[in-house]
Design an enzyme around this catalytic site. Sequence first.
Site, mmCIF file in Angstrom:
data_model
loop_
_atom_site.group_PDB
_atom_site.id
_atom_site.type_symbol
_atom_site.label_atom_id
_atom_site.label_comp_id
_atom_site.label_asym_id
_atom_site.label_seq_id
_atom_site.Cartn_x
_atom_site.Cartn_y
_atom_site.Cartn_z
ATOM 1 N N LYS A 11 44.027 37.802 42.155
ATOM 2 C CA LYS A 11 43.899 38.387 40.807
ATOM 3 C C LYS A 11 45.249 38.866 40.252
ATOM 4 O O LYS A 11 46.233 38.998 41.003
ATOM 5 C CB LYS A 11 42.895 39.550 40.873
ATOM 6 C CG LYS A 11 41.471 39.095 41.231
ATOM 7 C CD LYS A 11 40.483 40.259 41.176
ATOM 8 C CE LYS A 11 39.070 39.808 41.494
ATOM 9 N NZ LYS A 11 38.085 40.900 41.376
ATOM 10 N N TYR A 51 32.603 35.062 34.669
ATOM 11 C CA TYR A 51 31.919 36.315 35.023
ATOM 12 C C TYR A 51 30.631 36.532 34.222
ATOM 13 O O TYR A 51 30.163 37.672 34.118
ATOM 14 C CB TYR A 51 32.879 37.494 34.844
ATOM 15 C CG TYR A 51 33.845 37.650 36.002
ATOM 16 C CD1 TYR A 51 33.384 37.983 37.286
ATOM 17 C CD2 TYR A 51 35.214 37.466 35.845
ATOM 18 C CE1 TYR A 51 34.257 38.122 38.360
ATOM 19 C CE2 TYR A 51 36.092 37.599 36.912
ATOM 20 C CZ TYR A 51 35.602 37.931 38.164
ATOM 21 O OH TYR A 51 36.464 38.074 39.235
ATOM 22 N N ASN A 114 41.218 44.696 42.343
ATOM 23 C CA ASN A 114 41.032 44.663 43.796
ATOM 24 C C ASN A 114 41.538 43.378 44.443
ATOM 25 O O ASN A 114 41.048 42.937 45.480
ATOM 26 C CB ASN A 114 39.569 44.963 44.155
ATOM 27 C CG ASN A 114 38.606 43.982 43.519
ATOM 28 O OD1 ASN A 114 39.025 43.026 42.882
ATOM 29 N ND2 ASN A 114 37.324 44.213 43.704
ATOM 30 N N HIS A 117 39.111 37.641 44.508
ATOM 31 C CA HIS A 117 37.692 37.293 44.312
ATOM 32 C C HIS A 117 37.311 36.302 45.406
ATOM 33 O O HIS A 117 38.123 35.461 45.796
ATOM 34 C CB HIS A 117 37.495 36.619 42.948
ATOM 35 C CG HIS A 117 36.164 35.924 42.829
ATOM 36 N ND1 HIS A 117 35.029 36.573 42.417
ATOM 37 C CD2 HIS A 117 35.788 34.638 43.122
ATOM 38 C CE1 HIS A 117 34.006 35.722 42.449
ATOM 39 N NE2 HIS A 117 34.447 34.543 42.875
ATOM 40 N N GLU A 128 31.403 27.735 41.514
ATOM 41 C CA GLU A 128 32.736 28.283 41.201
ATOM 42 C C GLU A 128 33.862 27.298 41.539
ATOM 43 O O GLU A 128 34.848 27.212 40.806
ATOM 44 C CB GLU A 128 32.932 29.599 41.954
ATOM 45 C CG GLU A 128 32.025 30.708 41.412
ATOM 46 C CD GLU A 128 32.159 32.022 42.176
ATOM 47 O OE1 GLU A 128 31.472 32.973 41.802
ATOM 48 O OE2 GLU A 128 32.951 32.092 43.146
HETATM 49 P P1 GDP Z 1 32.896 41.337 44.398
HETATM 50 O O1 GDP Z 1 31.919 40.211 44.655
HETATM 51 O O2 GDP Z 1 33.207 42.147 45.621
HETATM 52 O O3 GDP Z 1 34.155 40.866 43.694
HETATM 53 O O4 GDP Z 1 32.179 42.386 43.411
HETATM 54 P P2 GDP Z 1 31.207 42.199 42.147
HETATM 55 O O5 GDP Z 1 30.707 40.775 42.044
HETATM 56 O O6 GDP Z 1 30.192 43.290 42.222
HETATM 57 O O7 GDP Z 1 32.133 42.523 40.911
HETATM 58 C C1 GDP Z 1 33.020 41.565 40.364
HETATM 59 C C2 GDP Z 1 34.332 42.251 40.039
HETATM 60 O O8 GDP Z 1 34.120 43.196 38.995
HETATM 61 C C3 GDP Z 1 34.944 43.084 41.179
HETATM 62 O O9 GDP Z 1 35.666 42.321 42.122
HETATM 63 C C4 GDP Z 1 35.833 44.035 40.411
HETATM 64 O O10 GDP Z 1 37.048 43.396 39.992
HETATM 65 C C5 GDP Z 1 34.975 44.324 39.168
HETATM 66 N N1 GDP Z 1 34.131 45.519 39.369
HETATM 67 C C6 GDP Z 1 33.052 45.668 40.193
HETATM 68 N N2 GDP Z 1 32.508 46.886 40.099
HETATM 69 C C7 GDP Z 1 33.246 47.550 39.170
HETATM 70 C C8 GDP Z 1 33.185 48.866 38.601
HETATM 71 O O11 GDP Z 1 32.318 49.674 38.938
HETATM 72 N N3 GDP Z 1 34.135 49.174 37.659
HETATM 73 C C9 GDP Z 1 35.090 48.286 37.254
HETATM 74 N N4 GDP Z 1 35.995 48.660 36.331
HETATM 75 N N5 GDP Z 1 35.183 47.034 37.761
HETATM 76 C C10 GDP Z 1 34.282 46.668 38.707
#
Ligand code: GDP
Length: 140
Positions: A11, A51, A114, A117, A128
Amino acid sequence: MSNECTLSIIKPDATRRNLTGAINKKIEDAGLHIVAQKRLRLTDDQAKKFYDVHKERPFYKDLVKFMTSGPVVVQVLEGKDAVALYRKVMGATNPANAEAGTIRAEFAESIEANSVHGSDSTDNAKREVGFFFSETELVG
Ligand code: GDP
């Protein structure tokens, strides 16, 4: 499950800090093979589409803004149980909860920024990978 592919994205927070090589080292040390890789700048449209599953979540707009804020490196990782293995190598979404030694524990700046992905299921991995790569671009 045996040999499979998963999609990884390094990222913008990580490309900005020049961490592509450090992250690739963790990927390769885990036994995963990078069989395709390209650096690009996601368009607003691409990030929104990628997304789409999160479009009802409160962080969707911010996430799209973050993912288009700088270059990303999209890559296909191949290996035994690659989807689950890469999720382990990445660590938890929130770096505060990520296990020591994982990419997110070492490099992530926040729950949003973070660093990486990774696909969360084999079905999503197929979708994807197809989002960014054609079959002929995967060189195992
Ligand atoms: P992943 O599969 O671990 O990447 O997590 P998710 O699919 O739940 O979320 C997708 C991405 O959205 C995450 O990797 C973060 O970059 C972002 N994200 C997830 N939860 C949060 C949140 O509570 N706040 C914010 N600002 N970003 C989030």
